[in-house]
Structure formats: structure tokens, C-alpha cells
Design an enzyme around this catalytic site. Structure first.
Site, PDB file in Angstrom:
ATOM      1  N   ALA A  58       0.824  -1.207   0.000  1.00 18.75           N
ATOM      2  CA  ALA A  58       0.000   0.000   0.000  1.00 18.75           C
ATOM      3  C   ALA A  58       0.856   1.254   0.000  1.00 18.75           C
ATOM      4  CB  ALA A  58      -0.922  -0.006   1.221  1.00 18.75           C
TER       5      ALA A  58
ATOM      6  N   LYS B  26      -4.578  -5.393   6.272  1.00 20.45           N
ATOM      7  CA  LYS B  26      -3.559  -5.170   7.289  1.00 20.45           C
ATOM      8  C   LYS B  26      -3.308  -6.456   8.066  1.00 20.45           C
ATOM      9  CE  LYS B  26      -3.875  -1.026   9.254  1.00 20.45           C
ATOM     10  NZ  LYS B  26      -4.400   0.162   9.982  1.00 20.45           N
TER      11      LYS B  26
ATOM     12  N   ASP C  89     -13.757   2.156  10.488  1.00 23.45           N
ATOM     13  CA  ASP C  89     -14.257   0.842  10.876  1.00 23.45           C
ATOM     14  C   ASP C  89     -13.363  -0.223  10.242  1.00 23.45           C
ATOM     15  OD1 ASP C  89     -15.896  -0.996  12.084  1.00 23.45           O
ATOM     16  OD2 ASP C  89     -17.499  -0.855  10.602  1.00 23.45           O
TER      17      ASP C  89
ATOM     18  N   GLY D 115       4.642   0.865   8.321  1.00 21.47           N
ATOM     19  CA  GLY D 115       4.451   0.948   9.757  1.00 21.47           C
ATOM     20  C   GLY D 115       5.310  -0.052  10.506  1.00 21.47           C
TER      21      GLY D 115
ATOM     22  N   GLY E 211       2.159   4.931   1.121  1.00 20.51           N
ATOM     23  CA  GLY E 211       2.404   5.477   2.458  1.00 20.51           C
ATOM     24  C   GLY E 211       3.630   4.858   3.095  1.00 20.51           C
TER      25      GLY E 211
END
Length: 590
Positions: free
Chosen positions: A333, A354, A389, A338, A335
Site C-alpha cells: 500500500a 492489514k 471501521d 508501519g 504510504g
């Protein structure tokens, strides 16, 4: 192209001795669903009294209770079947017959699609299904036409051709509402709504004269609001109409008139808690909503009225259809990567996937269970239009060649505990899905100056809104926030999220000298829940004019007083609500 194995072909031959057992098991599952849905509707019906008596804490309690019902009833049915099915409990042949019997028993219902999803929850739990097995659970084609559309309309229609025009129509609509006695000045509300509708239609000169107003018979309750959902109709053309109603000093009043698909879509946003609405025919409600929001995903509509488990089914169906209809591959993705999650996406599919990593990078100290607990916390909280959500999936199976090689390498290196390659198949034991948004840090790089400034200011407002809802985001880096299609800033990284009331907000101690001031390590005691708002400056404030604008509007975020005031508000039991429309849309300009 198939994304997952279809399972064994439909060739199980059930012996006659299995049939009584299968019929009994199917009956237990159907009865379990009926009991669940009856309790779901019972809790939902409380919303009217909660709104009437302004029992906002009670409404929050009901929301959490309703969210827990599904798992409770699934657990009860699984235990019951485990006792009654004996050796057949893990036998695929028996379960193939159970599915056939269940299909017969649930035919012709108004909520068959929901009953099918409940069956799948039981079947997959009992059999430990990995991937998709068409004999043992309901798959995409089973859901097509599962609930037959009734010839009788579910909505109520008010013709607009009589004397008095739209004012009379809206007066009649409001008088028919179950909360009509609570209105302070119903006639004035009808006039204001009619005026707002006329103003909207004036902006649409090609729209024919309104012939009728259709409304759903039940109000949609959420937090401190009650929503009338309808549409203006002229032949085959229509204009959405949603009327939010709130308590005011003189009684209940219509607060706004929302008349565009975008505005209505925000009301049913994936960043809001679920509505409580009595829907005797859920599919009819969904079809009505889709007529107003044709671009809204089906899964989000089901989820928005509380059927989040069937929303999950519809999301999976959409994913399977997308994979069959294209050669697209899952890819890393956009970005910044993480420290806790491996995140990937599918081109032209508006969802991110995720997977929790096996090991978290420093300085993260959370465990896998901690992360899952955070997602559950978000699931049970009011998301106040600021939290995405998420849907949780287990035991998925895909073709290996549907993953970009770079992503495969990353997943095997970072999340080997959750993914497994076997030949040409990829197995995923656990993942979360969220609606795809543009990471805020990337948005600011590419946005026009005015849009960037709006997003930066809304970033600060998002932090404040969540604080007012007793949520502290923890990690406030720009990359953990995203921008929706409507330009709304939301938070989506939950590993450090916690309740605001769990934090201890402190002033930074004054250094006692140079040794303290230039020390590489804190020279004072820092507790596990200690938070120092003055330290937020390093990541909240952007350089240049945008940082100055942020400081002017949201400088109080750097002060202990703001956070303690939010905590005091929580301690006093105050419930803050955030209505999903702009102040400019209010009918009364205070």
C-alpha cells in the site's frame, strides 16, 4: 479469475442415517439465528425510548450490547451442535446435507441473506474451514436472490400534488413520526424543510416538479440524533432527503435537510457508529438506501444499520468478484511502512488489508494481543466520524500469483506467523480490512494550498473530537491519519490508541540546570501512562504558514489544561455528539 479454491466438488453422498441429524442441526442453526435476530431487534427498539428520554448513556450501553450479541449466539449454537451432532460434527458429508436442509428451512424469508451469513459463521467454526468450500457454506452465487424482493413497497409515499405544496407534505410526514409529540414547533419545521428543499431544487433546474416524497417507515437513531430517511421523486428521477432531528430547548426540531448523495453518504459513513433502526425487511431498507447512494458499497450499507457480520460477507463477495474480473495483484500500500502492520492493497479496490507483524520495530512494546484488543476497542466505541471501521477475517486462501513478488517477500519476512505459502496457494490466517483513504502526509505533499490548510486544521479537530469521545490516539504522526473522499481527516492506526481517561497528563518539569536540560535521557520519573502535551509540538506543527495556522486554531492541544478538561468532561458523564453535516446545512442559523 478464482481467488480461492472452491473446495470439494458438490459430490458428497449423504447416507439416509445422516438426514435426521442434518435436519436437526439445520433447525438448531436456524433457531439460533432467529433468537439472535429477535434479541438484536429488541435492543434496537430501545432506541426510541432512549431518544425520547435523552438517555444518552443508555443508548451507548445498548450499542455495545448489540455489538456483542452475534458472537454470543454463535458460541451457544456451536456448543449445542458439539453436544448433539456426535461424530458428525466434523464430517464434511454431514455438513453438506446440513446446508441443503438449512437452505430449505430458510427459503422465502425476508432476511435469508442474514441467515446464510449466520450459518457460515457456525459452519466455518465447527469445521475449521480454510478458504472457501461451496458444499459446506454459502458462497457468492448462493446469496444472489437469496432474499426475494417483495412486490409490496417497504417505504411510505406522500403525494406532492395536493394543496399546500411541499409544506403540507412535510407537515404530514412529521406528524406521522413516532416522535411527533416531542416537537417544539412542528409546523415551523415543515416550513423550514420545504424552504431548504426548494432552494436545493432551484440549483437543479433540470429536475422535474416533485411528484411524491418517499420515506422509510422507521427512524434511524444514533447517539443524540434521530434521522428520517427519504427521497424526493419525479418519475424515475430522485433527490435524496435525510432529516436529522435533535433535542433543543423548546423540544425536538429538524436540525438540517440533507439533499445530496455525498451528504447522505457521509451520514452512513464507515467512520460512524451503527444506526439503530427497526428493519423488518433489511434488504428492502438497503435497496432504498442504494437508490439514494448508488456508489456506496453494499457492505457499508449493511454494516451501517448494524449487520456488520453480513457486511463482512458482502465485502468478501465484492473482493472475490473483483479478483475474478481482473488480473490485478495485491501490492504494498502507498504510504510509509508501519512498525506494527504489513499493509497491502488491490488496484481499483477501495480497501486496504492489514496483517499484524510477527515482531514490532522499536520503540513499539505492544504485543499481538494488545493490537487486537485495540481494534476491538475501536469496534465497541463511538467512532465520532474520526475512526475507520475495520473488518476482521480469518483463514483466507488466495492464488500465489495474485501477489506482487515484492509483497510476497515482505509478508514472508514480516508476518510469517500469519501467512503460509504452499505451492501456488497463499494462506492468510488473520487480517483486518479498512476503507482505503489517502495518508495525510501524502495528501499534504500533493494538495493545493487551500486544501492542504483545510486538512491540517481538520487534523487538529480530529484529535479534539476523539478526545471529547474519550479516545487518545497516542501516535499523532501525520502518516497515521488519512483523508477521505469528502476531505475528512480520520485516524486509522490503533496500536497506541487508548481511553483518554487512562492517561496521566503532566507538565514537563523545569530543568534544574544544564545537565538536566541537555541530558539524553529523561532526568525525571516518567510513568507508563504519563503524557506531556508540550512534546506534541515536534510532530503536530508543520513548518511555515500551515504550522502557524494550526497553532492559532489548535494551540491548546499543546497545553495540559485542554486534556484535563476533556478528562473532567468524561468524569462528569457528559456525552458529546458530532453530527455528520456542516454547520451551514442547519435550518436555524444560531
Amino acid at each position: 479469475m478464482d481467488a480461492s479454491l472452491p473446495g470439494p466438488p458438490t459430490s458428497h453422498r449423504s447416507s439416509p442415517s445422516r438426514h435426521p441429524l442434518a435436519a436437526e442441526a439445520a433447525g438448531v442453526i436456524a433457531a439460533g439465528f432467529d433468537s439472535y435476530h429477535a434479541q438484536f431487534q429488541l435492543v434496537t427498539r430501545r432506541a426510541h425510548a432512549r431518544f425520547e428520554h435523552r438517555d444518552w448513556r443508555g443508548a451507548q450501553t445498548d450499542a455495545v450490547e448489540r455489538l456483542t450479541l452475534y458472537r454470543q449466539f454463535v458460541d451457544w449454537v456451536v456448543r449445542d451442535l458439539g453436544r448433539s451432532m456426535g461424530d458428525g460434527v466434523h464430517d464434511p458429508g454431514t455438513w453438506a446435507e446440513v446446508k441443503r436442509q438449512h437452505t430449505r428451512q430458510t427459503a422465502g424469508r425476508d432476511d435469508t441473506e442474514l441467515a446464510y451469513t449466520f450459518f457460515n459463521s457456525i459452519s466455518r467454526r465447527m469445521l475449521g474451514t480454510i478458504g472457501v468450500h461451496a458444499d459446506l457454506e454459502y458462497v457468492d452465487q448462493d446469496f444472489e436472490g437469496a432474499t426475494t424482493a417483495s412486490a409490496e413497497p417497504f417505504h411510505q409515499t406522500y403525494p406532492a400534488a395536493g394543496a399546500g405544496g411541499l409544506e403540507t407534505v412535510f407537515r404530514d410526514i412529521l406528524r406521522d413520526l413516532p416522535i411527533a409529540p416531542l416537537f417544539g414547533d412542528l409546523d415551523e419545521d415543515a416550513v423550514l424543510v420545504a424552504r431548504a428543499v426548494h432552494e436545493e431544487l432551484a440549483r437543479r433546474p433540470d429536475f422535474p416538479p416533485v411528484e411524491a416524497v418517499d420515506v422509510l417507515p422507521a427512524l434511524f437513531y444514533r447517539n443524540k440524533g434521530a434521522y428520517l430517511v427519504g427521497r424526493l421523486r419525479a418519475g424515475a428521477e430522485m433527490v435524496p432527503l435525510v432529516l436529522p432531528m435533535v433535542h433543543a430547548e423548546g423540544g425536538v426540531q429538524v436540525d438540517a435537510a440533507l439533499t445530496t448523495s455525498d451528504e447522505v453518504s457521509v451520514v452512513f459513513s464507515f467512520t460512524r457508529s451503527y444506526f439503530h433502526v427497526e428493519a423488518e425487511r433489511p434488504r428492502a431498507v438497503i435497496d432504498f438506501l442504494r437508490s439514494m447512494m448508488p456508489l456506496k458499497p453494499l457492505d457499508e450499507l449493511y454494516t451501517s444499520i448494524g449487520y456488520n457480520k453480513h457486511g463482512k460477507t458482502e465485502l468478501f463477495r465484492a473482493l472475490m468478484r473483483h479478483l475474478k474480473g481482473s488480473d490485478a495483484r495485491f501490492e504494498i500500500a502507498q504510504g510509509e511502512a508501519g512498525l506494527v502492520m504489513s499493509v497491502f492493497a488491490l488496484p481499483a479496490f477501495n480497501v486496504v488489508f492489514k496483517i499484524i507483524k510477527d515482531r514490532f520495530g522499536a520503540p513499539k512494546t505492544a504485543t499481538r494481543k494488545d493490537v487486537m484488543d485495540k481494534y476491538h476497542l475501536v469496534f465497541t466505541r463511538d467512532r465520532v466520524w474520526r475512526l475507520a471501521d475495520a473488518q476482521e477475517f480469518e483463514h483466507l486462501e488466495f492464488r500465489r500469483d495474485r501477489f506482487e513478488p515484492e509483497l510476497l517477500v515482505q509478508l514472508q519476512a514480516e508476518a510469517a506467523g500469519s501467512v503460509r505459502l504452499e505451492g501456488e496457494r497463499m494462506f492468510v490466517s488473520h487480517l483486518y480490512t479498512e476503507r482505503r483513504v489517502t495518508p495525510l502526509n501524502l495528501f499534504l505533499r500533493e494538495a493545493a494550498p487551500d486544501a492542504a490548510l483545510d486538512a491540517v486544521l481538520d487534523y487538529g479537530q480530529a484529535i479534539k473530537d476523539l478526545a471529547a469521545a474519550n479516545i487518545f490516539t497516542g501516535d499523532m504522526l501525520l502518516k497515521n491519519f488519512g483523508v477521505t473522499r469528502q476531505g475528512r481527516v480520520i485516524f486509522y492506526d490503533y496500536d497506541e490508541l487508548c481511553l483518554l481517561t487512562e492517561c496521566h497528563f503532566r507538565e514537563l518539569p523545569v530543568p534544574r540546570g544544564d545537565d538536566d536540560e541537555f541530558s539524553a535521557e529523561p532526568w525525571f520519573y516518567v510513568g507508563e501512562r504519563d503524557v506531556f502535551p508540550q512534546e506534541f509540538r515536534s510532530f503536530l506543527l508543520l513548518p511555515g504558514p500551515m504550522g502557524e495556522a494550526f497553532l492559532k486554531v489548535h494551540g491548546d492541544l499543546l497545553q495540559v489544561e485542554f486534556w484535563r478538561r476533556m478528562q473532567a468532561m468524561q468524569a462528569a458523564g457528559e456525552v458529546v455528539d458530532f453530527f455528520p453535516y456542516r454547520q451551514s446545512r442547519k435550518l436555524r442559523k444560531d
